[in-house]
Design an enzyme around this catalytic site. Structure first.
Site, short mmCIF file in Angstrom:
data_model
loop_
_atom_site.label_atom_id
_atom_site.label_comp_id
_atom_site.label_asym_id
_atom_site.label_seq_id
_atom_site.Cartn_x
_atom_site.Cartn_y
_atom_site.Cartn_z
N ARG A 144 0.85 -1.19 0.00
CA ARG A 144 0.00 0.00 0.00
C ARG A 144 0.89 1.24 0.00
O ARG A 144 2.01 1.23 0.53
CB ARG A 144 -0.88 0.01 1.25
CG ARG A 144 -1.90 1.14 1.26
CD ARG A 144 -2.59 1.28 2.60
NE ARG A 144 -3.54 2.39 2.57
CZ ARG A 144 -4.06 2.98 3.64
NH1 ARG A 144 -3.71 2.55 4.85
NH2 ARG A 144 -4.90 3.98 3.52
N HIS A 145 0.38 2.33 -0.57
CA HIS A 145 1.11 3.60 -0.54
C HIS A 145 1.38 4.04 0.90
O HIS A 145 0.76 3.56 1.85
CB HIS A 145 0.31 4.69 -1.26
CG HIS A 145 -1.06 4.90 -0.67
ND1 HIS A 145 -1.28 5.56 0.52
CD2 HIS A 145 -2.29 4.52 -1.11
CE1 HIS A 145 -2.56 5.58 0.79
NE2 HIS A 145 -3.21 4.96 -0.17
N GLY A 146 2.28 4.98 1.06
CA GLY A 146 2.64 5.48 2.38
C GLY A 146 1.63 6.49 2.91
O GLY A 146 0.58 6.75 2.31
N GLY A 162 0.08 -0.21 -4.58
CA GLY A 162 -1.33 0.11 -4.80
C GLY A 162 -1.97 0.72 -3.57
O GLY A 162 -1.37 1.55 -2.88
N ALA A 184 1.44 1.87 4.18
CA ALA A 184 2.58 1.05 3.75
C ALA A 184 2.42 -0.43 4.10
O ALA A 184 3.39 -1.18 4.11
CB ALA A 184 3.90 1.57 4.31
#
Length: 501
Positions: free
Chosen positions: A122-124, A390, A433
């Site tokens: 996952r994005h931060g 993602g 994340a």
């Protein structure tokens, strides 16, 4: 202000401009974290006793922070669901953000050597979306105009705190999000040094893929920057592919969009809970603390207050005065409300939620199969590592399809009291994340094994016997998911029907 400016540089994709900033700030972050962890001996003894007693509770993850030792951490931080810090899931990182314990891999024998890693991340940490910024602005205006009381936290909000969240931030990556991915990249290189190495990166054996959303692209740039800074690579850049068909499959699954995403009745359990007695008690307690009429605080206002506390902590590491609007019981209710939403919109609530990820499921296993075939035949590995960045909405349907964190029965608007020990808990599963790692090992004599790690901790594949945990034979994993591997066709599952299934 400097931190905000760095965030906007990242938004434009200027990875180089944030690289030095992140490195310079790291020492300061470490020093601050260390100071916060100093405590009197007597308090430490009390905490040890508390932790010892509390380890008998909880289902999946027991490795959580006891916040009594750090006043900069809100007491309710472990309930922030998808708005939570990665450090709340891995509290040892608070003391040392680059800490790695290789013993967690629990190899069945010293012969086992990793030869492929797929990481879905996952994005931060990000800014609020426009929708949430609007809700927070509305709450802030109410507090400024109508709240009364002499409590120090309320006076701090009214006289010192200023609304700085704006709609144009729109979910963009913040500096903390840059660091989330830089640090994750470094830790994974320490955990799997033979796979994530300078040689493999320069040789083109580490592939990067991302959703088109700016927060994901910038997270991917940050992950790459973590590696290039680690190895002082300045003479080469490394490409990434943008692939929304895989990383935002939910947008392309017509049946999911119609039956769940755009269906006003699909989340009826969420709506019922938000209008139910548990949430009403939370909104009334907030109104009491602000000394405003009950009818001015609804469930949206409560959510906005909860998000203000969560964002202030995730983005700025601040224990905000907004957090004083909630006690632990309130936070548990807020967490459940969001878990309900995730359960019914992305998890086990509807079959199409998980089936929408069929395309990603097959992509992952085709890559694992290719790596396994290349390993058996002694060929050069095409991809030693694949990093796919993602969203929470990317990870949760896939985790659901694989059968992780499945409760006995659904979580609903009426069974809150019986779900305190539920395994489906997004605070544990999907912080910023969050990552699912699938690692193939060659254990000799043609035996290949597959290990799954969630947020850098081994998890057992559902349906596989305990004696094989946590690293079953790859053939057994494929047999376990045989029906999905033979079916789970994205086009078939996602086609529209005349009436909802």
């Amino acid at each position: 202000m400097g931190q905000a400016l760095i965030g906007w540089k990242v938004q434009r994709g200027d990875a180089a401009s944030v690289a030095g900033s992140g490195t310079r700030e790291y020492a300061a972050i470490q020093t601050k974290s260390s100071l916060h962890l100093i405590m009197p001996v007597v308090l430490w003894i009390n905490i040890v006793v508390f932790i010892t007693i509390s380890t008998s509770f909880g289902v999946c993850f027991r490795d959580y922070v006891n916040h009594e030792d750090n006043l900069d951490i809100p007491a309710i931080a472990k309930y922030f669901t998808t708005k939570g810090r990665y450090e709340e899931v891995n509290p040892h990182l608070i003391k040392d953000i680059l800490a790695v314990n290789t013993s967690i891999l629990q190899l069945p024998s010293a012969q086992c050597q990793p030869f492929h890693l797929t990481a879905i991340i996952r994005h931060g940490t990000r800014y609020p979306t426009s929708k949430n910024a609007k809700k927070m602005q509305k709450l802030y205006e109410l507090v400024m105009s109508s709240a009364s009381g002499k409590e120090s936290w309320l006076q701090e909000i009214k006289s010192e705190w200023q609304m700085w969240y704006t709609e144009d931030m729109d979910g963009r990556l913040v500096q903390k999000g840059v660091e989330d991915h830089k640090h994750l990249a470094i830790r994974l290189s320490k955990l799997f040094p033979s796979l994530i190495s300078e040689e493999k990166l320069r040789g083109g054996f580490i592939k990067f893929m991302t959703s088109s959303k700016h927060r994901c692209v910038n997270s991917t740039l940050s992950f790459k920057a973590g590696l290039t800074e680690l190895w002082a690579i300045t003479d080469k850049e490394f490409d990434h592919a943008v692939n929304d068909a895989l990383m935002r499959f939910f947008d392309h699954c017509a049946r999911f969009v119609q039956e769940v995403d755009k269906n006003p009745t699909a989340l009826s359990e969420v709506d019922k809970f938000r209008q139910g007695p548990e949430m009403r008690r939370v909104t009334e307690k907030i109104a009491d603390r602000l000394r405003v009429p009950y009818n001015t605080i609804n469930d949206d206002m409560a959510e906005a207050a909860f998000y203000l506390c969560a964002y202030e902590f995730a983005i700025k590491t601040v224990n905000s005065p907004w957090c004083q609007l909630f006690d632990e019981v309130d936070a548990q209710v807020m967490e459940y409300a969001n878990d309900l939403k995730q359960f019914w919109k992305r998890g086990y609530g509807y079959d199409i939620n998980s089936k929408s990820s069929c395309i990603l499921f097959h992509d992952v296993f085709s890559r694992l199969n290719r790596a396994a075939d290349e390993n058996r035949s002694g060929q050069q590995m095409t991809e030693a590592v694949t990093v796919q960045v993602g969203h929470a909405e990317t990870l949760l349907p896939l985790l659901t399809l694989l059968g992780f964190f499945k409760n006995n029965g659904s979580i609903t608007s009426t069974n809150y009291a019986t779900q305190t020990q539920r395994s489906f808990r997004t605070s544990h599963m999907l912080p910023y994340a969050a990552n699912l790692l699938l690692v193939l090992y060659d254990c000799g004599a043609g035996e290949l094994r597959l290990q799954a790690l969630l947020n850098e901790k081994p998890v057992t594949f559902p349906g596989l016997s305990d004696q094989q945990a946590p690293m079953p034979r790859y053939e057994d994993v494929k047999e376990n998911y045989r029906e999905l591997l033979q079916g789970c066709d994205f086009e078939t599952e996602c086609q529209l029907f005349k009436s909802p299934a």
